[in-house]
Structures are given as C-alpha cells and as structure tokens.
Design an enzyme around this catalytic site. Structure first.
Site, PDB file in Angstrom:
ATOM      1  N   SER A 106      40.077   0.478 -85.543  1.00  0.00           N
ATOM      2  CA  SER A 106      39.355   1.205 -84.488  1.00  0.00           C
ATOM      3  C   SER A 106      39.336   2.692 -84.836  1.00  0.00           C
ATOM      4  O   SER A 106      40.100   3.144 -85.699  1.00  0.00           O
ATOM      5  CB  SER A 106      40.106   0.993 -83.163  1.00  0.00           C
ATOM      6  N   TYR A 131      46.504   0.538 -76.642  1.00  0.00           N
ATOM      7  CA  TYR A 131      45.462   0.187 -77.619  1.00  0.00           C
ATOM      8  C   TYR A 131      45.573   1.087 -78.850  1.00  0.00           C
ATOM      9  O   TYR A 131      45.516   0.627 -79.989  1.00  0.00           O
ATOM     10  CB  TYR A 131      44.089   0.350 -76.953  1.00  0.00           C
TER      11      TYR A 131
HETATM   12  P1  NAD Z   1      35.013  -8.308 -76.957  1.00  0.00           P
HETATM   13  O1  NAD Z   1      35.862  -8.031 -75.767  1.00  0.00           O
HETATM   14  O2  NAD Z   1      33.588  -8.636 -76.774  1.00  0.00           O
HETATM   15  O3  NAD Z   1      35.681  -9.435 -77.868  1.00  0.00           O
HETATM   16  C1  NAD Z   1      37.060  -9.628 -77.964  1.00  0.00           C
HETATM   17  C2  NAD Z   1      37.306 -10.990 -78.541  1.00  0.00           C
HETATM   18  O4  NAD Z   1      38.706 -11.253 -78.553  1.00  0.00           O
HETATM   19  C3  NAD Z   1      36.662 -12.095 -77.724  1.00  0.00           C
HETATM   20  O5  NAD Z   1      36.153 -13.084 -78.564  1.00  0.00           O
HETATM   21  C4  NAD Z   1      37.834 -12.637 -76.927  1.00  0.00           C
HETATM   22  O6  NAD Z   1      37.655 -13.992 -76.543  1.00  0.00           O
HETATM   23  C5  NAD Z   1      38.941 -12.500 -77.948  1.00  0.00           C
HETATM   24  N1  NAD Z   1      40.249 -12.563 -77.317  1.00  0.00           N
HETATM   25  C6  NAD Z   1      40.742 -11.721 -76.372  1.00  0.00           C
HETATM   26  N2  NAD Z   1      41.963 -12.137 -76.006  1.00  0.00           N
HETATM   27  C7  NAD Z   1      42.250 -13.243 -76.730  1.00  0.00           C
HETATM   28  C8  NAD Z   1      43.343 -14.122 -76.788  1.00  0.00           C
HETATM   29  N3  NAD Z   1      44.429 -13.962 -76.011  1.00  0.00           N
HETATM   30  N4  NAD Z   1      43.297 -15.171 -77.650  1.00  0.00           N
HETATM   31  C9  NAD Z   1      42.208 -15.371 -78.417  1.00  0.00           C
HETATM   32  N5  NAD Z   1      41.134 -14.558 -78.411  1.00  0.00           N
HETATM   33  C10 NAD Z   1      41.150 -13.515 -77.562  1.00  0.00           C
HETATM   34  O7  NAD Z   1      35.131  -6.994 -77.817  1.00  0.00           O
HETATM   35  P2  NAD Z   1      34.676  -6.628 -79.303  1.00  0.00           P
HETATM   36  O8  NAD Z   1      34.171  -5.250 -79.222  1.00  0.00           O
HETATM   37  O9  NAD Z   1      33.827  -7.668 -79.906  1.00  0.00           O
HETATM   38  O10 NAD Z   1      36.098  -6.576 -79.984  1.00  0.00           O
HETATM   39  C11 NAD Z   1      36.411  -7.206 -81.194  1.00  0.00           C
HETATM   40  C12 NAD Z   1      37.454  -6.391 -81.930  1.00  0.00           C
HETATM   41  O11 NAD Z   1      36.883  -5.145 -82.287  1.00  0.00           O
HETATM   42  C13 NAD Z   1      38.690  -6.063 -81.092  1.00  0.00           C
HETATM   43  O12 NAD Z   1      39.843  -6.107 -81.905  1.00  0.00           O
HETATM   44  C14 NAD Z   1      38.417  -4.646 -80.646  1.00  0.00           C
HETATM   45  O13 NAD Z   1      39.585  -3.955 -80.350  1.00  0.00           O
HETATM   46  C15 NAD Z   1      37.732  -4.106 -81.883  1.00  0.00           C
HETATM   47  N6  NAD Z   1      36.955  -2.885 -81.686  1.00  0.00           N
HETATM   48  C16 NAD Z   1      35.894  -2.839 -80.847  1.00  0.00           C
HETATM   49  C17 NAD Z   1      35.192  -1.653 -80.729  1.00  0.00           C
HETATM   50  C18 NAD Z   1      34.018  -1.506 -79.821  1.00  0.00           C
HETATM   51  O14 NAD Z   1      33.534  -0.391 -79.645  1.00  0.00           O
HETATM   52  N7  NAD Z   1      33.494  -2.556 -79.222  1.00  0.00           N
HETATM   53  C19 NAD Z   1      35.568  -0.535 -81.451  1.00  0.00           C
HETATM   54  C20 NAD Z   1      36.653  -0.614 -82.307  1.00  0.00           C
HETATM   55  C21 NAD Z   1      37.342  -1.800 -82.422  1.00  0.00           C
END
Ligand code: NAD
Length: 257
Positions: free
Chosen positions: A149, A162
């Site tokens: 991130s 986080y």
């Molecule tokens: P999202 O919330 O749409 O997806 C999160 C995913 O994690 C989902 O598929 C959810 O089902 C899964 N998940 C959550 N808890 C879980 C559990 N206990 N067991 C199994 N699966 C679980 O968000 P996203 O943006 O697609 O996030 C994906 C990754 O990217 C994450 O690690 C997030 O921290 C990271 N990220 C996102 C952003 C952003 O701006 N969206 C930026 C940097 C990093």
C-alpha cells in the site's frame, strides 16, 4: 502472442489469489486467466462474479477453482493448502486479501488492531511460508506477490493498524526474498495507490478527504483493478525472474509527489 512477449505468458501455471471475489483480487484473477494461468480464488464469499468474468474471456481449457476460507483465522491455511493441492501444483501465490479499519489512533481497540494485523500481516507470512515449504521441497521455484500500500511508505491518517500491517508487508517481502531467492522463489509486492474498490468506499464518500487525495494524484484519477493487471502479470511471470524483494508502486504518480 509475439515471441518476445512469451516471457509474460502464464500458460501451464496455476495461481492462487486471496480475496478473489471482488476489487483488486478479482482483477488479478482475470489478468492471470487472460495470461494463460489456471486460477484458484480464495475468499470468504462466493467468487461467482470472478468465475463469470474469467469464463467471458473464452479461453479453452482454462480452470477457475474457488476455495471458501476466512483467512483471519490462521487455521484456514491448512485448509487452503489441502484444497489447492487438489487442483495441482500452485506456482504463484498472491496475498491480496486485506481489511482496513478507520479510527482515531487514540480510540483503536485491541480487538480491531488484532483483526487487521492477523489478516494483513500474520496470514500473509504464514501462507507464504506454507507454499514456500512445498516449493523448497520440490525445487521448482515459485512466485509470491504481496499487496502492499502507499501506507507501506507513509503514515496515513486514522488507519494506524493498517499502516502497521502494510509497512510490515513491505518488510516481510524483503525478508522472505533474502532467504528464498536462492530457491528460485521470487517474493515481491505491489503497492497500489488509491484505487476505486470497496476498500476506499468510505474514503471516497468523504468529500474533503476525497478531494485532498485526488488533487495530489498526478494521474488525476483513482486507479482501477485493471491498472494493476500489468504489474501483477509481470511479477508472476518469467519476465521478473531476477526481481527480488521489490515493492512496485502502481499509484498514478502519488509517491513521486
Ligand atoms: P476490497 O475490500 O474490495 O477487497 C478485499 C478482499 O479481501 C475481498 O475479496 C475480501 O473478501 C477479502 N477478505 C477480507 N477479509 C477476509 C478474510 N477474513 N478472509 C478471506 N478474505 C478476506 O478491497 P481491495 O481494494 O480490492 O483490496 C485488496 C488489497 O489491496 C487489500 O490488501 C488492500 O489493503 C490492498 N490495497 C487497496 C488499495 C485501494 O486503494 N483500494 C490501496 C492499497 C492497497
């Protein structure tokens, strides 16, 4: 595919992606299927939408397998390992599942702290360890891609657990690369910038924070799951065989500011 792009092909490979039902994880699953891999999606909920998107690519012989697991429970790792083995050797692991909890640092509860650290940090390490043990034993190498991130680099605001977890992800990526590069296991990470997914829903609906963020992204827009597809394929493919322990930002220029 032109010959010089063959190094990016994932044909004959199997990729396991956590958090595969939506957002960035779903985008990575579709990207890998498009690059020729069989895909195993792990999620708490049904990955039917991801399966449908992959089916729509119309790639003959492509398989998508779903494993339902709650990765906040460390015991889920053995279940994932056993279920994925039924689909064959996993060659690529993407530690994408992650949660974020927004709260003033002064008010964070230990329960919320643990829930973020368990999923975003502890499971990332032990799932990587579980697959790497197999890869070290069979001596055929592997690829691990952790999803970091901007808060692997920066402090963030009102998301201290986080930030702690994602800073750890960048450290774990380097630590594991140092130990496992000699086994042809590449451990790298992708640091997405601000992407339009469920993870940023609350942030995007806060008008002031949303404007602050957008105004400092040189690309002038939120990223999308499609935006990280290229980096995800690169780090899973033979094109990155000599890339170890690096966190690649896909952030519309956020870190360049
Ligand atoms: P999202 O919330 O749409 O997806 C999160 C995913 O994690 C989902 O598929 C959810 O089902 C899964 N998940 C959550 N808890 C879980 C559990 N206990 N067991 C199994 N699966 C679980 O968000 P996203 O943006 O697609 O996030 C994906 C990754 O990217 C994450 O690690 C997030 O921290 C990271 N990220 C996102 C952003 C952003 O701006 N969206 C930026 C940097 C990093």
């Amino acid at each position: 595919m032109p010959k010089n792009l063959n190094m990016f092909s994932l044909e004959g490979k199997t990729a396991l992606v956590t958090g595969a039902n939506t957002g960035l994880g779903q985008g990575i699953c579709v990207a890998y299927a498009g690059a020729g891999a069989n895909v195993i999606g792990v999620a708490r909920r049904s990955c039917q939408e991801t399966a449908d998107k992959i089916a729509a690519l119309g790639i003959e012989g492509q398989h998508f397998t779903e494993i339902i697991a709650d990765l906040s429970d460390i015991n889920a790792i053995q279940h994932v390992l056993a279920e994925s083995a039924k689909a064959g050797r996993v060659d690529i692991l993407v530690n994408n599942a992650g949660i974020i909890k927004r709260c003033d640092a002064a008010d964070v509860s230990m329960e919320d702290w643990d829930s973020v650290i368990n999923l975003n940090e502890k499971t990332v390490f032990f799932l990587s360890q579980a697959f790497a043990k197999n890869w070290i034993a069979d001596n055929k190498g592997g690829k691990i891609i952790n999803i970091a991130s901007m808060l692997s680099y920066q402090g963030g605001i009102r998301v201290p657990s986080y930030t702690a977890s994602k800073s750890a992800v960048m450290g774990i990526t380097r630590a594991l690369a140092n130990e496992w590069a000699k086994y042809n296991i590449n451990v790298n990470a992708i640091a997405p910038g601000y992407m339009a997914t469920n993870n940023t829903q609350n942030l995007r609906s806060d008008e002031q924070r949303s404007d602050e963020i957008l105004s400092r992204i040189p690309a002038g827009r939120w990223g999308t799951p499609e935006d990280i597809m290229g980096a995800a394929i690169f780090l899973a493919s033979g094109a990155s065989d000599y890339v170890n322990g690096f966190t690649l930002a896909v952030d519309g220029g956020w870190l360049a500011r």
